[in-house]
Design a protein around this motif. Structure first.
Motif, PDB file in Angstrom:
ATOM      1  N   SER A   1       0.849  -1.188   0.000  1.00  0.00           N
ATOM      2  CA  SER A   1       0.000   0.000   0.000  1.00  0.00           C
ATOM      3  C   SER A   1       0.886   1.238   0.000  1.00  0.00           C
ATOM      4  O   SER A   1       1.833   1.338   0.780  1.00  0.00           O
ATOM      5  CB  SER A   1      -0.908   0.008   1.231  1.00  0.00           C
ATOM      6  OG  SER A   1      -1.743   1.145   1.235  1.00  0.00           O
TER       7      SER A   1
ATOM      8  N   THR B   1      -1.344  -1.436  -4.208  1.00  0.00           N
ATOM      9  CA  THR B   1      -2.699  -0.924  -4.031  1.00  0.00           C
ATOM     10  C   THR B   1      -2.637   0.534  -3.600  1.00  0.00           C
ATOM     11  O   THR B   1      -1.877   0.891  -2.703  1.00  0.00           O
ATOM     12  CB  THR B   1      -3.503  -1.769  -3.014  1.00  0.00           C
ATOM     13  OG1 THR B   1      -4.819  -1.240  -2.879  1.00  0.00           O
ATOM     14  CG2 THR B   1      -2.835  -1.806  -1.647  1.00  0.00           C
TER      15      THR B   1
ATOM     16  N   ARG C   1      -5.786  -1.133   1.267  1.00  0.00           N
ATOM     17  CA  ARG C   1      -5.033   0.103   1.051  1.00  0.00           C
ATOM     18  C   ARG C   1      -5.077   0.987   2.289  1.00  0.00           C
ATOM     19  O   ARG C   1      -4.131   1.719   2.591  1.00  0.00           O
ATOM     20  CB  ARG C   1      -5.623   0.863  -0.145  1.00  0.00           C
ATOM     21  CG  ARG C   1      -4.890   2.155  -0.468  1.00  0.00           C
ATOM     22  CD  ARG C   1      -5.719   3.077  -1.321  1.00  0.00           C
ATOM     23  NE  ARG C   1      -6.785   3.726  -0.555  1.00  0.00           N
ATOM     24  CZ  ARG C   1      -6.581   4.776   0.236  1.00  0.00           C
ATOM     25  NH1 ARG C   1      -5.386   5.278   0.408  1.00  0.00           N
ATOM     26  NH2 ARG C   1      -7.600   5.320   0.881  1.00  0.00           N
TER      27      ARG C   1
END
Length: 441
Positions: free
Chosen positions: A127, A217, A333
């Motif tokens: 993330s 992500t 995320r």
């Protein structure tokens, strides 16, 4: 209980402190040889301040003395005063701190700690997001980005960074990677941007970990053609948020495909929650980039109180079997926000406190040292049974940091392991010994 708690040889607090110290010893000192405070001492002092969760440089300075635990535990021979630390660290290039993140990451790999974090298709989920940690209308340095109020002309000076972490939907801990500062670059008069910082980050990440299988992500700002091409250039998969307001062409295309029966729709109920999916593979991202084909996933989560809606684009081929997994990856995320930035802001690290700004690199160096301390803590939280046991006994991170810091400054210890053992097993307090009984005139 004593026999059950085992320390990982290279992944406990003391071992990780040694890794950090060894990395700092490799950094070339920018000063002359005639220095009382060595560069590793200055860097380790800054690291120790964040490791101990001291709220300010002044608090850190006031608590240490010649009879301190900083030497045996953090390998610091001479502790700088606050002015010395700021002066020395202001000249340090933040890039020189980056290898320490990679050293710890390699220890995690060798210890097979990362394997449970594999998300899908043998890939780790990373993330990425930007965050700010400094803003002022007065204090600034050469690397500050600036923002001018169009109405008043007032200039705001800012520091931001691009943060990244390996995350997993089922695991609370995150493994922060080397952050990329968003600062004015050498020789540039214009502000840096999150997009440029992302390019630098992805390039460094792939150079450092050429064989790591990754799924990135990110939020809806990232689902644009240039960024997707950048991810593809570095052989990284992606699950990127996509909002209707930013992708009208894409959403219209999907609606038209749905009317023609070309989308796949799934719905199932789990207790009081209704999960609904709609997906389609190989659709154009937007009108300007119709040759860039992506796979589209839409998801609704309906409870008796509300309905949440999410949508993503991905290069992973979507099927009925993996669509729920992709959805969970997209929603993970938020761990860069909740488990990383919010932890740094609210759980003792004082992320938004100005520990010292300097004229050159100080603010960025402190941010890097804070993130490095966070990486050490997350590693212990993930794999160190002793750390986990103390945390469980004390009930909260805040209490853990307070108790750890109290023992650190009140008693003599040879290691952080001994401090954690004292907190877990308990210890005896002796009567206070007054060193001198002289009447005060």
């Amino acid at each position: 209980m004593r026999e059950k708690i085992k320390l990982r040889k290279n992944l406990n607090g003391d071992a990780l402190f040694s890794v950090v110290h060894s990395g700092f010893e490799k950094i070339k000192d920018h000063r002359s040889n005639n220095t009382k405070i060595s560069l590793p001492d200055a860097l380790m002092s800054g690291f120790a301040m964040f490791s101990l969760k001291d709220p300010s440089l002044l608090a850190f300075e006031e608590r240490h003395s010649e009879d301190t635990n900083l030497k045996p535990i953090y390998k610091i021979n001479n502790v700088p005063c606050d002015t010395q630390m700021r002066t020395i660290l202001d000249e340090v290039d933040p890039v020189d701190i980056e290898p320490s993140f990679n050293d710890i990451f390699r220890n995690l790999q060798r210890g097979k700690v990362l394997e449970p974090l594999i998300f899908m298709n043998s890939c780790y989920l990373i993330s990425i997001d930007g965050t700010g940690y400094f803003s002022s209308n007065k204090i600034h340095c050469d690397s500050c980005c600036t923002k001018t109020n169009s109405r008043t002309g007032e200039i705001t000076y800012q520091h931001q960074m691009l943060g990244a972490a390996i995350v997993h939907p089922d695991i609370k801990e995150v493994i922060p990677l080397t952050p990329e500062p968003i600062i004015k670059q050498d020789g540039e008069s214009k502000n840096d941007s999150e997009r440029n910082a992302s390019k630098r980050f992805l390039k460094k990440l792939r150079k450092t970990h050429p064989h790591l299988h990754l799924i990135v992500t990110e939020d809806g700002l990232s689902s644009n053609a240039p960024h997707i091409h950048e991810l593809k250039k570095h052989q990284m998969h992606y699950i990127l948020g996509a909002k209707k307001g930013d992708h009208a062409f894409l959403f219209d295309y999907v609606e038209s495909a749905a009317k023609d029966g070309l989308t796949t729709e799934i719905q199932y109920e789990n207790e009081d929650v209704v999960h609904q999916f709609r997906f389609i593979n190989q659709v154009p991202l937007n009108a300007s980039n119709q040759d860039l084909l992506v796979n589209f996933v839409e998801y609704w989560e309906t409870t008796p109180k509300k309905t949440l809606h999410f949508s993503w684009v991905t290069d992973i081929h979507v099927t009925k079997e993996n669509v729920s997994k992709i959805m969970r990856g997209g929603r993970a995320r938020w761990r860069i926000e909740n488990e990383t930035f919010n932890t740094l802001k609210n759980q003792g690290y004082h992320f938004e406190h100005n520990f010292g700004h300097g004229n050159k690199n100080l603010s960025v160096v402190f941010a890097m040292l804070m993130m490095l301390a966070f990486l050490v803590d997350q590693t212990q939280q993930l794999v160190c049974q002793l750390f986990q046991a103390v945390w469980g006994k004390l009930g909260s991170k805040r209490n853990l940091w307070e108790q750890m810091r109290a023992l650190f400054y009140a008693y003599k210890f040879d290691s952080m392991e001994d401090i954690f053992k004292a907190l877990f097993y308990g210890f005896k307090r002796k009567h206070l010994v007054i060193l001198e009984d002289t009447p005060i005139s």
